[in-house]
Design a protein around this motif. Structure first.
Motif, PDB file in Angstrom:
ATOM      1  N   ARG A  21       0.866  -1.185   0.000  1.00 65.36           N
ATOM      2  CA  ARG A  21       0.000   0.000   0.000  1.00 65.36           C
ATOM      3  C   ARG A  21       0.892   1.221   0.000  1.00 65.36           C
ATOM      4  NH1 ARG A  21      -4.893  -0.039   4.069  1.00 65.36           N
ATOM      5  NH2 ARG A  21      -4.926   2.071   3.273  1.00 65.36           N
ATOM      6  N   LEU A  22       0.632   2.113  -0.945  1.00 66.33           N
ATOM      7  CA  LEU A  22       1.419   3.336  -1.050  1.00 66.33           C
ATOM      8  C   LEU A  22       0.498   4.538  -1.099  1.00 66.33           C
ATOM      9  CD1 LEU A  22       4.002   2.337  -3.821  1.00 66.33           C
ATOM     10  CD2 LEU A  22       4.414   2.502  -1.369  1.00 66.33           C
ATOM     11  N   PRO A  23       0.925   5.647  -0.494  1.00 67.51           N
ATOM     12  CA  PRO A  23       0.136   6.872  -0.637  1.00 67.51           C
ATOM     13  C   PRO A  23       0.240   7.380  -2.073  1.00 67.51           C
ATOM     14  CG  PRO A  23       2.132   7.289   0.640  1.00 67.51           C
ATOM     15  CD  PRO A  23       2.090   5.821   0.350  1.00 67.51           C
ATOM     16  N   TRP A  24      -0.847   7.955  -2.574  1.00 65.82           N
ATOM     17  CA  TRP A  24      -0.865   8.472  -3.936  1.00 65.82           C
ATOM     18  C   TRP A  24       0.288   9.456  -4.155  1.00 65.82           C
ATOM     19  CZ3 TRP A  24      -1.777   7.476  -8.627  1.00 65.82           C
ATOM     20  CH2 TRP A  24      -1.777   8.483  -9.590  1.00 65.82           C
ATOM     21  N   SER A  25       0.632  10.218  -3.129  1.00 62.27           N
ATOM     22  CA  SER A  25       1.699  11.219  -3.262  1.00 62.27           C
ATOM     23  C   SER A  25       3.017  10.585  -3.714  1.00 62.27           C
ATOM     24  CB  SER A  25       1.900  11.977  -1.948  1.00 62.27           C
ATOM     25  OG  SER A  25       2.199  11.072  -0.901  1.00 62.27           O
ATOM     26  N   GLU A  26       3.269   9.324  -3.348  1.00 63.53           N
ATOM     27  CA  GLU A  26       4.494   8.639  -3.782  1.00 63.53           C
ATOM     28  C   GLU A  26       4.392   8.126  -5.217  1.00 63.53           C
ATOM     29  OE1 GLU A  26       6.189   5.715  -1.177  1.00 63.53           O
ATOM     30  OE2 GLU A  26       5.708   6.911   0.600  1.00 63.53           O
ATOM     31  N   LEU A  27       3.185   8.069  -5.740  1.00 66.17           N
ATOM     32  CA  LEU A  27       2.975   7.549  -7.096  1.00 66.17           C
ATOM     33  C   LEU A  27       2.831   8.654  -8.140  1.00 66.17           C
ATOM     34  CD1 LEU A  27       0.434   4.823  -6.011  1.00 66.17           C
ATOM     35  CD2 LEU A  27       2.740   4.389  -6.848  1.00 66.17           C
ATOM     36  N   GLU A  28       2.651   9.893  -7.682  1.00 66.60           N
ATOM     37  CA  GLU A  28       2.360  10.990  -8.606  1.00 66.60           C
ATOM     38  C   GLU A  28       3.445  11.207  -9.653  1.00 66.60           C
ATOM     39  OE1 GLU A  28      -0.580  14.142  -6.545  1.00 66.60           O
ATOM     40  OE2 GLU A  28       1.420  14.025  -5.645  1.00 66.60           O
ATOM     41  N   LYS A  29       4.711  11.087  -9.274  1.00 65.11           N
ATOM     42  CA  LYS A  29       5.780  11.305 -10.257  1.00 65.11           C
ATOM     43  C   LYS A  29       5.728  10.237 -11.356  1.00 65.11           C
ATOM     44  CE  LYS A  29       9.336   8.893  -7.663  1.00 65.11           C
ATOM     45  NZ  LYS A  29      10.154   9.057  -6.505  1.00 65.11           N
ATOM     46  N   HIS A  30       5.339   9.026 -10.996  1.00 61.69           N
ATOM     47  CA  HIS A  30       5.213   7.955 -11.997  1.00 61.69           C
ATOM     48  C   HIS A  30       3.991   8.204 -12.886  1.00 61.69           C
ATOM     49  CE1 HIS A  30       8.411   5.793  -9.986  1.00 61.69           C
ATOM     50  NE2 HIS A  30       7.777   6.005  -8.846  1.00 61.69           N
ATOM     51  N   PHE A  31       2.917   8.736 -12.269  1.00 63.80           N
ATOM     52  CA  PHE A  31       1.729   9.106 -13.036  1.00 63.80           C
ATOM     53  C   PHE A  31       2.092  10.168 -14.070  1.00 63.80           C
ATOM     54  CE2 PHE A  31      -1.687  12.312 -13.415  1.00 63.80           C
ATOM     55  CZ  PHE A  31      -2.570  11.564 -14.177  1.00 63.80           C
ATOM     56  N   ALA A  32       2.894  11.146 -13.670  1.00 65.99           N
ATOM     57  CA  ALA A  32       3.302  12.223 -14.580  1.00 65.99           C
ATOM     58  C   ALA A  32       4.075  11.672 -15.776  1.00 65.99           C
ATOM     59  CB  ALA A  32       4.145  13.251 -13.832  1.00 65.99           C
ATOM     60  N   GLN A  33       4.753  10.538 -15.585  1.00 67.39           N
ATOM     61  CA  GLN A  33       5.499   9.897 -16.676  1.00 67.39           C
ATOM     62  C   GLN A  33       4.609   8.963 -17.498  1.00 67.39           C
ATOM     63  OE1 GLN A  33       8.460   7.990 -14.259  1.00 67.39           O
ATOM     64  NE2 GLN A  33       9.762   9.809 -14.137  1.00 67.39           N
ATOM     65  N   GLY A  34       3.336   8.820 -17.086  1.00 66.39           N
ATOM     66  CA  GLY A  34       2.402   7.968 -17.824  1.00 66.39           C
ATOM     67  C   GLY A  34       2.553   6.485 -17.550  1.00 66.39           C
ATOM     68  N   ASN A  35       3.125   6.145 -16.403  1.00 69.30           N
ATOM     69  CA  ASN A  35       3.423   4.742 -16.117  1.00 69.30           C
ATOM     70  C   ASN A  35       2.520   4.080 -15.079  1.00 69.30           C
ATOM     71  OD1 ASN A  35       5.551   4.836 -17.914  1.00 69.30           O
ATOM     72  ND2 ASN A  35       7.031   5.400 -16.349  1.00 69.30           N
ATOM     73  N   GLN A  81      -5.504  12.455  -5.028  1.00 68.36           N
ATOM     74  CA  GLN A  81      -4.688  13.484  -4.380  1.00 68.36           C
ATOM     75  C   GLN A  81      -5.524  14.220  -3.324  1.00 68.36           C
ATOM     76  OE1 GLN A  81      -3.446  16.834  -6.787  1.00 68.36           O
ATOM     77  NE2 GLN A  81      -1.500  16.936  -5.687  1.00 68.36           N
ATOM     78  N   ALA A  82      -6.751  14.592  -3.679  1.00 70.67           N
ATOM     79  CA  ALA A  82      -7.631  15.316  -2.758  1.00 70.67           C
ATOM     80  C   ALA A  82      -7.969  14.478  -1.528  1.00 70.67           C
ATOM     81  CB  ALA A  82      -8.911  15.733  -3.482  1.00 70.67           C
ATOM     82  N   ALA A  83      -8.114  13.164  -1.728  1.00 74.90           N
ATOM     83  CA  ALA A  83      -8.486  12.270  -0.631  1.00 74.90           C
ATOM     84  C   ALA A  83      -7.270  11.761   0.145  1.00 74.90           C
ATOM     85  CB  ALA A  83      -9.274  11.082  -1.183  1.00 74.90           C
ATOM     86  N   ASP A  84      -6.071  12.142  -0.303  1.00 77.36           N
ATOM     87  CA  ASP A  84      -4.837  11.621   0.291  1.00 77.36           C
ATOM     88  C   ASP A  84      -4.911  10.088   0.325  1.00 77.36           C
ATOM     89  OD1 ASP A  84      -2.292  11.792   1.343  1.00 77.36           O
ATOM     90  OD2 ASP A  84      -2.989  12.008   3.405  1.00 77.36           O
ATOM     91  N   ALA A  85      -5.308   9.537  -0.817  1.00 75.02           N
ATOM     92  CA  ALA A  85      -5.594   8.099  -0.918  1.00 75.02           C
ATOM     93  C   ALA A  85      -4.341   7.247  -0.785  1.00 75.02           C
ATOM     94  CB  ALA A  85      -6.268   7.811  -2.254  1.00 75.02           C
TER      95      ALA A  85
END
Length: 106
Positions: A21-35, A81-85
């Protein structure tokens, strides 16, 4: 020689042990890369990772057609991001598969 997915116990155990389980905040940079790839709750995250590892295109294409596997949308990213999921995640290079926590049954 390719192993059959049904007999792929070692890979399933490896993938399962790498799921966290990871917070979305740790995944955002990967999301920005489309991965970052979203997996519907009705699918098993480990099974999807194993199928992608085996390059099982027919199954993956069907899941995508059924809207059960897709790149994370801007709307999903904003709401997480809004929900700090916190999401279940597993890496199947170059992708990170994510799945929302499944509702618990009482």
């Amino acid at each position: 020689m390719q192993t059959k997915p049904e007999n792929d116990t070692d890979l399933r155990l490896k993938v399962n042990s790498e799921t966290a389980r990871l917070p979305w905040s740790e995944l955002e940079k990967h999301f920005a890369q489309g991965n970052v790839v979203w997996v519907a709750n009705e699918l098993d995250l480990v099974e999807v990772a194993v199928r992608i590892s085996h390059d099982d295109k027919p199954t993956i294409v069907q899941w995508m057609a059924d809207c059960k596997v897709a790149k994370v949308s801007d709307q999903q990213a904003s709401s997480w991001q809004a929900a700090d999921a916190s999401l279940w995640a597993v890496v199947v290079s170059p992708f990170i598969l994510v799945q929302e926590e499944k509702p618990t049954r009482h």
